[in-house]
Design an enzyme around this catalytic site. Structure first.
Site, PDB file in Angstrom:
ATOM      1  N   THR A 133     -59.580 -52.987  71.945  1.00 30.87           N
ATOM      2  CA  THR A 133     -59.810 -53.234  73.365  1.00 30.87           C
ATOM      3  C   THR A 133     -58.751 -54.152  73.976  1.00 30.87           C
ATOM      4  OG1 THR A 133     -61.360 -54.328  74.878  1.00 30.87           O
ATOM      5  CG2 THR A 133     -61.377 -55.095  72.625  1.00 30.87           C
ATOM      6  N   ASP A 134     -58.606 -54.060  75.300  1.00 32.09           N
ATOM      7  CA  ASP A 134     -57.699 -54.989  75.998  1.00 32.09           C
ATOM      8  C   ASP A 134     -58.266 -56.413  76.040  1.00 32.09           C
ATOM      9  OD1 ASP A 134     -59.754 -54.584  77.836  1.00 32.09           O
ATOM     10  OD2 ASP A 134     -58.458 -53.883  79.470  1.00 32.09           O
ATOM     11  N   GLU A 135     -59.571 -56.560  75.726  1.00 29.28           N
ATOM     12  CA  GLU A 135     -60.182 -57.896  75.815  1.00 29.28           C
ATOM     13  C   GLU A 135     -59.577 -58.866  74.804  1.00 29.28           C
ATOM     14  OE1 GLU A 135     -64.287 -58.306  76.415  1.00 29.28           O
ATOM     15  OE2 GLU A 135     -64.466 -56.453  77.561  1.00 29.28           O
ATOM     16  N   TYR A 159     -67.473 -60.981  71.280  1.00 29.08           N
ATOM     17  CA  TYR A 159     -67.078 -59.572  71.108  1.00 29.08           C
ATOM     18  C   TYR A 159     -65.557 -59.458  70.981  1.00 29.08           C
ATOM     19  CZ  TYR A 159     -65.510 -54.933  72.609  1.00 29.08           C
ATOM     20  OH  TYR A 159     -64.848 -53.732  72.708  1.00 29.08           O
ATOM     21  N   LYS A 163     -63.206 -58.260  67.777  1.00 28.65           N
ATOM     22  CA  LYS A 163     -62.249 -57.144  67.822  1.00 28.65           C
ATOM     23  C   LYS A 163     -60.838 -57.647  67.482  1.00 28.65           C
ATOM     24  CE  LYS A 163     -62.900 -53.377  68.915  1.00 28.65           C
ATOM     25  NZ  LYS A 163     -63.382 -52.153  68.163  1.00 28.65           N
TER      26      LYS A 163
HETATM   27  P1  NAD Z   1     -70.757 -47.780  71.897  1.00 27.14           P
HETATM   28  O1  NAD Z   1     -71.452 -49.105  71.776  1.00 27.14           O
HETATM   29  O2  NAD Z   1     -71.197 -46.852  72.951  1.00 27.14           O
HETATM   30  O3  NAD Z   1     -70.854 -46.999  70.508  1.00 27.14           O
HETATM   31  C1  NAD Z   1     -70.651 -47.636  69.276  1.00 27.14           C
HETATM   32  C2  NAD Z   1     -71.175 -46.738  68.185  1.00 27.14           C
HETATM   33  O4  NAD Z   1     -70.948 -47.408  66.930  1.00 27.14           O
HETATM   34  C3  NAD Z   1     -72.687 -46.472  68.282  1.00 27.14           C
HETATM   35  O5  NAD Z   1     -72.960 -45.103  68.130  1.00 27.14           O
HETATM   36  C4  NAD Z   1     -73.273 -47.261  67.119  1.00 27.14           C
HETATM   37  O6  NAD Z   1     -74.439 -46.683  66.543  1.00 27.14           O
HETATM   38  C5  NAD Z   1     -72.113 -47.260  66.116  1.00 27.14           C
HETATM   39  N1  NAD Z   1     -72.205 -48.402  65.195  1.00 27.14           N
HETATM   40  C6  NAD Z   1     -72.441 -49.698  65.503  1.00 27.14           C
HETATM   41  N2  NAD Z   1     -72.507 -50.430  64.376  1.00 27.14           N
HETATM   42  C7  NAD Z   1     -72.284 -49.584  63.329  1.00 27.14           C
HETATM   43  C8  NAD Z   1     -72.199 -49.753  61.937  1.00 27.14           C
HETATM   44  N3  NAD Z   1     -72.364 -50.944  61.355  1.00 27.14           N
HETATM   45  N4  NAD Z   1     -71.941 -48.658  61.175  1.00 27.14           N
HETATM   46  C9  NAD Z   1     -71.767 -47.435  61.739  1.00 27.14           C
HETATM   47  N5  NAD Z   1     -71.852 -47.229  63.063  1.00 27.14           N
HETATM   48  C10 NAD Z   1     -72.102 -48.289  63.855  1.00 27.14           C
HETATM   49  O7  NAD Z   1     -69.220 -48.136  72.032  1.00 27.14           O
HETATM   50  P2  NAD Z   1     -68.091 -47.367  72.841  1.00 27.14           P
HETATM   51  O8  NAD Z   1     -68.077 -47.864  74.227  1.00 27.14           O
HETATM   52  O9  NAD Z   1     -68.170 -45.922  72.565  1.00 27.14           O
HETATM   53  O10 NAD Z   1     -66.785 -47.982  72.119  1.00 27.14           O
HETATM   54  C11 NAD Z   1     -66.224 -47.353  70.983  1.00 27.14           C
HETATM   55  C12 NAD Z   1     -65.070 -48.198  70.485  1.00 27.14           C
HETATM   56  O11 NAD Z   1     -64.110 -48.352  71.519  1.00 27.14           O
HETATM   57  C13 NAD Z   1     -65.477 -49.617  70.085  1.00 27.14           C
HETATM   58  O12 NAD Z   1     -64.735 -49.982  68.953  1.00 27.14           O
HETATM   59  C14 NAD Z   1     -65.076 -50.472  71.277  1.00 27.14           C
HETATM   60  O13 NAD Z   1     -64.774 -51.789  70.872  1.00 27.14           O
HETATM   61  C15 NAD Z   1     -63.849 -49.730  71.769  1.00 27.14           C
HETATM   62  N6  NAD Z   1     -63.577 -49.862  73.203  1.00 27.14           N
HETATM   63  C16 NAD Z   1     -64.520 -49.474  74.127  1.00 27.14           C
HETATM   64  C17 NAD Z   1     -64.219 -49.573  75.488  1.00 27.14           C
HETATM   65  C18 NAD Z   1     -65.196 -49.165  76.561  1.00 27.14           C
HETATM   66  O14 NAD Z   1     -64.918 -49.381  77.733  1.00 27.14           O
HETATM   67  N7  NAD Z   1     -66.330 -48.572  76.235  1.00 27.14           N
HETATM   68  C19 NAD Z   1     -62.976 -50.062  75.888  1.00 27.14           C
HETATM   69  C20 NAD Z   1     -62.075 -50.487  74.915  1.00 27.14           C
HETATM   70  C21 NAD Z   1     -62.376 -50.347  73.578  1.00 27.14           C
HETATM   71  O1  DAU Z   2     -62.043 -53.878  78.689  1.00 27.45           O
HETATM   72  C1  DAU Z   2     -62.572 -53.093  77.670  1.00 27.45           C
HETATM   73  C2  DAU Z   2     -64.017 -53.453  77.440  1.00 27.45           C
HETATM   74  O2  DAU Z   2     -64.750 -52.967  78.559  1.00 27.45           O
HETATM   75  C3  DAU Z   2     -64.585 -52.873  76.134  1.00 27.45           C
HETATM   76  O3  DAU Z   2     -63.907 -53.436  75.058  1.00 27.45           O
HETATM   77  C4  DAU Z   2     -66.077 -53.166  76.024  1.00 27.45           C
HETATM   78  O4  DAU Z   2     -66.595 -52.541  74.875  1.00 27.45           O
HETATM   79  C5  DAU Z   2     -66.764 -52.608  77.255  1.00 27.45           C
HETATM   80  O5  DAU Z   2     -68.145 -52.940  77.213  1.00 27.45           O
HETATM   81  C6  DAU Z   2     -66.131 -53.195  78.527  1.00 27.45           C
HETATM   82  O6  DAU Z   2     -66.391 -54.615  78.628  1.00 27.45           O
HETATM   83  P1  DAU Z   2     -66.789 -55.301  80.009  1.00 27.45           P
HETATM   84  O7  DAU Z   2     -67.472 -56.577  79.737  1.00 27.45           O
HETATM   85  O8  DAU Z   2     -65.617 -55.324  80.935  1.00 27.45           O
HETATM   86  O9  DAU Z   2     -67.813 -54.179  80.567  1.00 27.45           O
HETATM   87  P2  DAU Z   2     -69.194 -54.285  81.350  1.00 27.45           P
HETATM   88  O10 DAU Z   2     -69.520 -52.895  81.790  1.00 27.45           O
HETATM   89  O11 DAU Z   2     -70.216 -55.022  80.579  1.00 27.45           O
HETATM   90  O12 DAU Z   2     -68.804 -55.147  82.620  1.00 27.45           O
HETATM   91  C7  DAU Z   2     -67.784 -54.740  83.530  1.00 27.45           C
HETATM   92  C8  DAU Z   2     -67.652 -55.802  84.607  1.00 27.45           C
HETATM   93  O13 DAU Z   2     -68.842 -55.783  85.412  1.00 27.45           O
HETATM   94  C9  DAU Z   2     -67.555 -57.216  84.077  1.00 27.45           C
HETATM   95  O14 DAU Z   2     -66.707 -57.963  84.947  1.00 27.45           O
HETATM   96  C10 DAU Z   2     -68.976 -57.757  84.166  1.00 27.45           C
HETATM   97  C11 DAU Z   2     -69.510 -57.040  85.396  1.00 27.45           C
HETATM   98  N1  DAU Z   2     -70.970 -56.749  85.391  1.00 27.45           N
HETATM   99  C12 DAU Z   2     -71.490 -56.086  84.320  1.00 27.45           C
HETATM  100  C13 DAU Z   2     -72.830 -55.779  84.282  1.00 27.45           C
HETATM  101  C14 DAU Z   2     -73.433 -55.066  83.086  1.00 27.45           C
HETATM  102  C15 DAU Z   2     -71.745 -57.093  86.479  1.00 27.45           C
HETATM  103  O15 DAU Z   2     -71.257 -57.681  87.473  1.00 27.45           O
HETATM  104  N2  DAU Z   2     -73.063 -56.781  86.455  1.00 27.45           N
HETATM  105  C16 DAU Z   2     -73.654 -56.151  85.388  1.00 27.45           C
HETATM  106  O16 DAU Z   2     -74.896 -55.919  85.416  1.00 27.45           O
END
Ligand code: NAD
Ligand code: DAU
Length: 370
Positions: A133-135, A159, A163
């Protein structure tokens, strides 16, 4: 033909990736490993599982014996590692699960891949793609340039720290043992199958149900939104054509602050109701059902602790080296996403009324209205 392992394939990005891979490369063997945590959902994968088009294994990536035997049995030469605890808010409430899965789980996979590829002398033709992730880069000021691959790591949430730790482990396996691994750091994804705990689905569903739309702080926080289909395409390109040992940033070139994102969602929902009178009967609690605006539901609530102010991604390396660019504008992607949630009520209803609601009720403390 490849033997592919996708971990976390029942999560949001994972499900989209499984479908994208299956469509683009039908000849490859595809195994999905997922522990089926609260974040997982295999409804969309059921037809693929039933037809034998993918093999689904319910299992934990920390289970070293199981992971190693999967490698031995299936002889994977492509690993796309997405399994993780992914929600920042949950990492604030319960960080331990993040360390366990994101760090130790990644270690287990790296070790199995290394041992297996060494034993079979297949290291040079194999690839391990770690999806991050970019985080990990921390937070930008408004005047800062977007994150490039050379930005220092400054994670601010448990988190992000977990990562970052996993990225460092992957890097150490490349440098120390020669594991052919690549890392991607991408920005906020949105699109079909995203869990309703994340900003965009949460706001769509709350608006449809006439519930408050809780914006943390003053809503000025900025994210760089990437449609999940473009992320999946980039992952498929990077694992095939990227260079082992390299990191690639993946961004959506769509910086928006949370106020604007939520406002646009409200506009799209109001428009959808104006265009389709049947929606009022399906979602009678939505303000748009009675010709009010969904904007009336917006509430500013106490901020997320340690809330990163801005993320933005410089994806030039990906564009220059591998020719991969995103094309979907945020407004078009968001419109498509709002309609996906309108059309898939039973998918999200099951989640919203189940375990997720129980978690939210218990942990709502830092979301009180201000
Ligand atoms: P998600 O939370 O929707 O899905 C995660 C999946 O991993 C789930 O199906 C869960 O059951 C599985 N999992 C969790 N713990 C496990 C374990 N111990 N063993 C096997 N499986 C397990 O997440 P996502 O949003 O699909 O993200 C996928 C990947 O991309 C993650 O690594 C996340 O850090 C990265 N990522 C996500 C975003 C985003 O915006 N969603 C952005 C940047 C990076
Ligand atoms: O940047 C990549 C990341 O983006 C991934 O690595 C994470 O897995 C993914 O969950 C996401 O993280 P964020 O914390 O940015 O996503 P989230 O959807 O939780 O929140 C997006 C923005 O919205 C953040 O600034 C917090 C704000 N927010 C979120 C929720 C859930 C609100 O203002 N209200 C809310 O109820």
């Amino acid at each position: 033909m490849h033997k592919v392992l996708i971990t976390g394939g029942a999560g949001f990005i994972g499900q989209n990736l499984v479908h994208a891979w299956r469509t683009a490369r039908p000849e490859d063997g595809l195994v999905v490993l997922d522990a089926m945590t609260y974040a997982a959902n295999i409804r969309s994968l059921e037809p693929l599982i039933a037809s034998g088009s993918i093999l689904f294994i319910k299992g934990d990536i920390r289970d070293a014996g199981m992971v190693r035997s999967l490698f031995d049995e299936h002889k994977f030469d492509r690993v796309l590692h997405l399994a993780a605890e992914s929600h920042v808010d949950r990492s604030i409430v319960d960080p331990e699960a993040f360390l366990q899965t994101n760090v130790l789980g990644t270690f287990t996979l790296l070790k199995a891949a290394l041992d297996c590829w060494r034993a079979s002398d297949t290291m040079s033709q194999s690839r391990f793609l770690h999806v991050s992730t970019d985080e990990v880069y921390g937070s930008l000021k408004l005047t800062d340039p977007p994150f490039s691959e050379s930005n220092p790591y400054r994670p601010n949430s448990p988190y992000a720290a977990s990562k970052a730790a996993s990225d460092h482990l992957v890097r150490s396996y490349v440098v120390t043992y020669g594991l052919p691994a690549l890392i991607t750091n991408c920005s906020n994804n949105y699109g079909p199958y995203q869990h309703p705990e994340k900003l965009i689905p949460l706001m769509i569903i709350h608006a449809l149900e006439g519930k408050p739309l809780p914006i943390y702080g003053d809503g000025s926080n900025i994210r760089d939104w990437l449609h999940v289909s473009e992320h999946c395409r980039a992952l498929m390109t990077i694992i095939e054509r990227g260079s082992p040992g390299e990191t690639y940033n993946v961004g959506g070139r769509s910086e928006r602050n949370n106020r604007d994102v939520v406002g646009t969602i409200c506009d799209l929902i109001d428009r959808a109701f104006a265009e389709d009178p049947a929606l009022a009967a399906r979602f009678p609690s939505c303000p748009a059902a009675t010709k009010q605006s969904s904007h009336s539901l917006i509430r500013y609530v106490t901020d997320r602790p340690g809330h990163d102010h801005r993320y933005a991604i410089d994806s030039d390396k990906l564009a220059m080296k591998l020719g991969e660019r995103c094309h979907i504008t945020f407004e078009a992607g968001l419109d498509q996403t709002v309609h996906w949630y309108l059309d898939h009520q039973s998918w999200w209803d099951e989640i919203v009324t189940g375990g997720y609601k129980a978690w939210l009720d218990k942990n709502y403390s830092f979301r009180t209205a201000v």
